[in-house]
Design an enzyme around this catalytic site. Structure first.
Site, PDB file in Angstrom:
ATOM      1  N   ARG A 194       0.823  -1.228   0.000  1.00 47.46           N
ATOM      2  CA  ARG A 194       0.000   0.000   0.000  1.00 47.46           C
ATOM      3  C   ARG A 194       0.844   1.258   0.000  1.00 47.46           C
ATOM      4  O   ARG A 194       0.396   2.322  -0.448  1.00 47.46           O
ATOM      5  CB  ARG A 194      -0.999  -0.041   1.155  1.00 47.46           C
ATOM      6  CG  ARG A 194      -2.077  -1.095   0.943  1.00 47.46           C
ATOM      7  CD  ARG A 194      -3.028  -1.147   2.118  1.00 47.46           C
ATOM      8  NE  ARG A 194      -2.385  -1.618   3.315  1.00 47.46           N
ATOM      9  CZ  ARG A 194      -2.385  -2.878   3.745  1.00 47.46           C
ATOM     10  NH1 ARG A 194      -3.031  -3.779   3.070  1.00 47.46           N
ATOM     11  NH2 ARG A 194      -1.759  -3.219   4.834  1.00 47.46           N
ATOM     12  N   GLU A 214       4.684 -10.649  15.531  1.00 46.42           N
ATOM     13  CA  GLU A 214       4.144 -11.231  16.759  1.00 46.42           C
ATOM     14  C   GLU A 214       4.584 -12.701  16.866  1.00 46.42           C
ATOM     15  O   GLU A 214       5.030 -13.158  17.905  1.00 46.42           O
ATOM     16  CB  GLU A 214       2.627 -11.127  16.707  1.00 46.42           C
ATOM     17  CG  GLU A 214       1.977 -11.175  18.062  1.00 46.42           C
ATOM     18  CD  GLU A 214       0.472 -11.015  17.942  1.00 46.42           C
ATOM     19  OE1 GLU A 214      -0.016 -10.603  16.866  1.00 46.42           O
ATOM     20  OE2 GLU A 214      -0.201 -11.325  18.935  1.00 46.42           O
TER      21      GLU A 214
END
Ligand code: AMP
Length: 182
Positions: free
Chosen positions: A66, A103
């Protein structure tokens, strides 16, 4: 051009929240609705091009994927070059890479080794749609420096302020977010 409170609210309203995407508990900030709204997209790009017109940049570098949309549009408006920073394995020529932790596990971004060649003392703006933990942008800014350019600022359309990514990235580079989310 600084954005008024109303303009900021208009941009924010043009971004759609998708709960539980790509996994439960994540609220995904969907910027496709901003892009499809010509007034929101134009306002955002006018704001960014006015902010960065005085920075004397040589390039804008966008993060996969993006960041490419905003970065390429901004580079054209500023009359400077555009450089993509991509996920591992996508760039065809010799690359320099940087790992960063997610994560769960690690990811890796890459830049072409000669991305800024031909320009003396390249000054680069890094751009992406959103900063969460800041890990991706930290790796991307490190890559820009590794290939001999100066990353003068990192810019994001949105910042998830509660995750503290901007503080972390701020140790490496100046950070600007158009819209902060508490
Ligand atoms: P981070 O490295 O944690 O700062 O994550 C930033 C990258 O993940 C950017 O490329 C974002 O587009 C994407 N990202 C992370 N969280 C979100 C979210 N809640 N909504 C949309 N994109 C996100």
């Amino acid at each position: 051009m600084t954005l008024t409170t109303q303009e900021r609210a208009f941009l924010m309203a043009s971004i759609r929240d998708i709960p539980d995407f790509p996994k439960p508990g994540i609220v995904f900030k969907d910027i496709t609705t901003l892009l499809a709204n010509k007034d929101a997209f134009a306002l955002l790009m006018r704001h960014l091009s006015e902010r960065y017109s005085a920075y004397n940049l040589s390039h804008v570098a966008g993060i996969d994927a993006r960041g490419f949309i905003f970065g390429a549009a901004l580079a054209q408006m500023l009359g400077v070059g555009f450089v993509p920073i991509r996920k591992k394995g996508k760039l065809p020529y010799t690359t320099v890479s940087e790992k960063y932790s997610l994560e769960y596990g690690v990811d890796e971004v890459e830049i072409h080794i000669d991305a800024f060649s031909g320009v003396e003392a390249p000054k680069v703006l890094l751009i992406d749609d959103l900063i969460a933990t800041g890990g991706t942008a930290y790796a991307a800014a490190s890559l820009i420096n590794k290939v001999g350019a100066e990353c003068v600022e990192a810019c994001f359309i949105m910042g998830l302020d509660f995750l503290g990514g901007q503080n972390r990235l701020g140790e490496l580079v100046e950070v600007y977010t158009v819209i902060g989310v508490d």
